[in-house]
Design an enzyme around this catalytic site. Structure first.
Site, mmCIF file in Angstrom:
data_model
loop_
_atom_site.group_PDB
_atom_site.id
_atom_site.type_symbol
_atom_site.label_atom_id
_atom_site.label_comp_id
_atom_site.label_asym_id
_atom_site.label_seq_id
_atom_site.Cartn_x
_atom_site.Cartn_y
_atom_site.Cartn_z
ATOM 1 C CG ASP A 432 0.402 79.456 75.837
ATOM 2 O OD1 ASP A 432 1.365 78.758 75.488
ATOM 3 O OD2 ASP A 432 -0.415 79.103 76.717
ATOM 4 C CG HIS A 436 -2.835 84.204 74.941
ATOM 5 N ND1 HIS A 436 -2.461 84.756 76.148
ATOM 6 C CD2 HIS A 436 -2.907 82.864 75.164
ATOM 7 C CE1 HIS A 436 -2.316 83.796 77.051
ATOM 8 N NE2 HIS A 436 -2.565 82.645 76.469
ATOM 9 C CG ASP A 505 5.702 72.670 76.122
ATOM 10 O OD1 ASP A 505 4.510 72.967 75.935
ATOM 11 O OD2 ASP A 505 6.370 73.137 77.060
ATOM 12 C CD GLU A 507 -1.952 71.463 76.761
ATOM 13 O OE1 GLU A 507 -2.040 70.652 77.694
ATOM 14 O OE2 GLU A 507 -2.178 72.683 76.899
ATOM 15 C CD GLU A 511 -6.110 77.044 71.765
ATOM 16 O OE1 GLU A 511 -6.956 77.818 72.259
ATOM 17 O OE2 GLU A 511 -5.268 76.437 72.460
#
Length: 681
Positions: A432, A436, A505, A507, A511
């Site tokens: 991520d 972030h 993956d 989600e 973002e």
């Protein structure tokens, strides 16, 4: 791995180096898996699989419309590259880990060098195995039905047609380094064996339907294979182009590579002239089409160059006028919200949630500075925001960042300190990062815009976050190229150094787009036109990829028809789609995670027809008002993209309750957004 330069962490091949190395990797449209003595063939080689649409598994109730998920089977060993020398005690190694490719090496027990090297490149038309003077085994866990030697398509190339017991036809091409050819003999219904050591390449591919004209295209390209890829791009006003160029091995034949649907939509005519009739199903992205050529150029003619910090109306490509009463409401909300303790709200044990707090206050400060002209209030808030941001720029937050040298990147120390690999969503393990860092970069772009004197002391820190997630240069000695964004797939992958049975993956498309938007705006703020251009181009590519694969309008042809009604894919893996989130299955969670945070680029990446269809599916006729907490505010901010007046009326109503604001949102921005999209006129 034996690689001293920075190594990619979020790419398709990670399963080859993580865990027990038994999970598949997906080059699209093929997948590969180290057999390790498993399956019907008990082979120790590298198995190759291709899954057809009718092999998908739907669930949990396969008759539901729409179904919650679909998944492609794994472990089907259609064709396996192996050798007599491979067996118990062997190893799988990798080298040359890049943004588009990796070399996988099968090494016999105690051998000083590989028996077989497989250069794996996204979209490769053949799976190629380079045999290093070992005796080839071609195995199958599906069982061979017939093996037919065919006339050589070109000098030095041996060709076989393989029919498996599942009815699928595969083609095998062998090119010996000394031109001697390759004779294969069936020793069982699971093994073809050469008479002795072979030096050269063996390539396999699938011929859908056994069509002769498609076989001719494979014949043309046989003998050549991609070894790696490079990316170049150019911008001219609101038009941008990017070119993927492949380095080659083997013969001088042209390459055959598989293009995804979004590639073909934007492919330049010169590149598209190499399009063949070959189409193979991908796992989660529709049909891949074979294209002959050593490079592709894609053109995006609608770059979001007009999007800035202000609300952006997709119809007019501008900000609408904000009425005086609306400005008063925005100022009133900001007076309250900018008096909050920004330092406390951002001084958290999570980089993700800390960044969200900084970004939300930055948006509120921008709104009163530029949209209502309340500069005194803005300056007071800006001072507090700079103080809160300084905690991170000085690396004195609860879990400071460190440069991690094994892979090459900036990570949180949270997992080192706690022993929990999943803390802060796995940031320490490269999960991520684009999510972030996007919030910090976005906040910095607004701070620097409002106070250019702030830039000099903070530029290097912010740039390091950009480089960690989106370094553009292979010459950078500290970061891999494009850690998060995948220029082949057209979007980012969130999963870092965690092995996974279904691959990488993502989600949250929103973002993902926020990172590109934040990078674009930071580039604009600091005068880095190349960075700004990269952000614009990435947003354009994301817009196209999202609409093809993630944000499903009723006419979507790339996702299964019994899945499209979900409207969003939920979590899209390399091998499955699951209409759910990692934190719950409420519709507002699943749809909303693709909305947050609603920002000026949202109306660009989320086209209005999609937003209308999604709203009608889940939230119209008062259903939105049954949603609890901050998710209701998120849904109404998304409604502003298609009905800004309804959104503005709700946010500005006398009964609005702050409980409908999540930790990453302010009423100030939601009022400014909906008013600036035309809601207050």
């Amino acid at each position: 791995m034996g690689q001293t330069s920075p190594k990619s962490t979020n790419k398709f091949y990670a399963n080859l180096v993580l865990g027990d190395q038994t999970n598949s990797v997906w080059t699209q449209p093929f997948s590969l898996q180290w057999s390790q003595g498993s399956g019907n063939a008990k082979s120790w080689g590298m198995s190759v699989s291709h899954i057809e649409a009718d092999q998908r598994v739907y669930g949990p109730n396969a008759t539901d419309i729409p179904v919650q998920y679909y998944v492609n089977p794994v472990g089907l060993q259609s064709v396996i590259f192996s050798a007599a020398e491979l067996g118990i005690g062997m190893s799988l190694t990798t080298d040359s880990l890049t943004a588009f490719s990796v070399n996988a090496n099968l090494v016999a027990k105690d051998a000083p060098s590989p028996a077989i090297t497989l250069p794996l490149v996204q979209g490769m038309g053949f799976v190629t195995a380079i045999y290093h003077s070992v005796t080839p085994f071609i195995d199958s866990g599906i069982f061979f039905r017939t093996i037919t030697p065919l006339t050589s398509p070109k000098a030095g190339v041996t060709k076989y047609r393989i029919l498996l017991e599942d009815g699928n036809t595969w083609l095998l091409y062998a090119t010996a380094s000394n031109g001697s050819g390759l004779a294969l003999t069936a020793t069982s219904n699971t093994r073809l064996q050469a008479a002795g050591p072979f030096e050269g390449t063996i390539q396999i591919t699938k011929n859908p339907g056994g069509i002769a004209s498609q076989e001719d295209s494979y014949d043309l390209a046989a003998g050549a294979y991609p070894t790696s890829a490079s990316l170049s791009a150019s911008i001219d006003g609101s038009t941008g182009s990017y070119t993927i160029s492949w380095a080659k091995g083997g013969t001088n034949s042209p390459l055959l590579m598989f293009a995804l649907p979004h590639h073909l939509e934007s492919m330049a005519a010169t590149s598209k002239s190499g399009k063949t009739s070959i189409q193979l199903q991908t796992t989660v992205k529709g049909l891949a089409t074979g294209v002959i050529g050593d490079s592709w150029t894609m053109v995006e003619s609608d770059l979001p160059t007009s999007i800035g910090f202000a609300p952006w109306n997709a119809t007019s490509s501008s900000t609408q006028g904000i009425s005086v009463p609306a400005q008063q409401k925005i100022n009133a909300a900001a007076t309250s919200e900018l008096s909050q303790d920004m330092d406390a709200q951002s001084n958290l044990n999570s980089m993700y949630y800390s960044g969200k707090a900084l970004s939300k206050f930055a948006l509120a400060i921008y709104a009163v500075h530029d949209l209502t002209g309340n500069t005194d209030l803005a300056q007071a808030g800006l001072g507090k925001l700079k103080q809160a941001f300084a905690r991170f720029a000085s690396n004195t937050q609860q879990f400071p960042l460190v440069y991690e040298s094994a892979w090459g990147g900036i990570v949180s120390t949270a997992s080192y300190a706690t022993g929990d690999s999943g803390v802060d969503f796995g940031n320490t393990y490269y999960n991520d990062h684009h999510f972030h860092w996007s919030y910090f970069i976005h906040a910095a772009s607004i701070i620097g815009y409002l106070d250019p004197s702030w830039i000099a002391a903070n530029k290097d820190w912010v740039n390091s976050l950009v480089r960690d997630a989106a370094n553009p240069s292979p010459a950078d000695p500290y970061f891999p190229v494009s850690r998060s964004f995948d220029w082949y797939h057209g979007h980012s992958w969130a999963k870092g150094l965690f092995d996974s049975g279904d691959g990488k993956d993502q989600e949250s498309t929103s973002e993902d787009a926020l990172f590109s938007y934040a990078m674009k705006m930071w580039g604009h703020t600091i005068g880095d036109t190349a960075m700004e251009a990269r952000g614009n181009l990435m947003l354009a590519v994301q817009k196209r990829a999202f609409q093809n694969y993630f944000l499903m309008e009723s006419g979507n042809v790339n996702q299964p028809g019994n899945f499209v009604g979900n409207k969003v894919t939920g979590i899209l893996f390399e091998n499955k789609c699951d209409h759910v989130t990692y934190f719950g299955a409420n519709p507002e969670y699943i749809e909303g995670i693709h909305m947050i945070p609603t920002n000026p680029s949202s109306g660009y990446t989320r086209n209005q027809n999609f937003v209308k269809e999604e709203w009608a599916t889940y939230f119209d006729n008062g259903r939105v008002d049954q949603v609890a907490g901050g998710w209701r505010g998120i849904l109404y901010s998304n409604l502003a993209l298609i009905d800004p007046k309804a959104a503005y009326d709700w946010f500005s109503g006398p009964d609005f309750d702050p409980q409908y604001l999540d930790d990453g949102a302010t009423l100030t921005w939601y009022l400014a957004l909906s008013a600036g999209l035309g809601g207050s006129t």
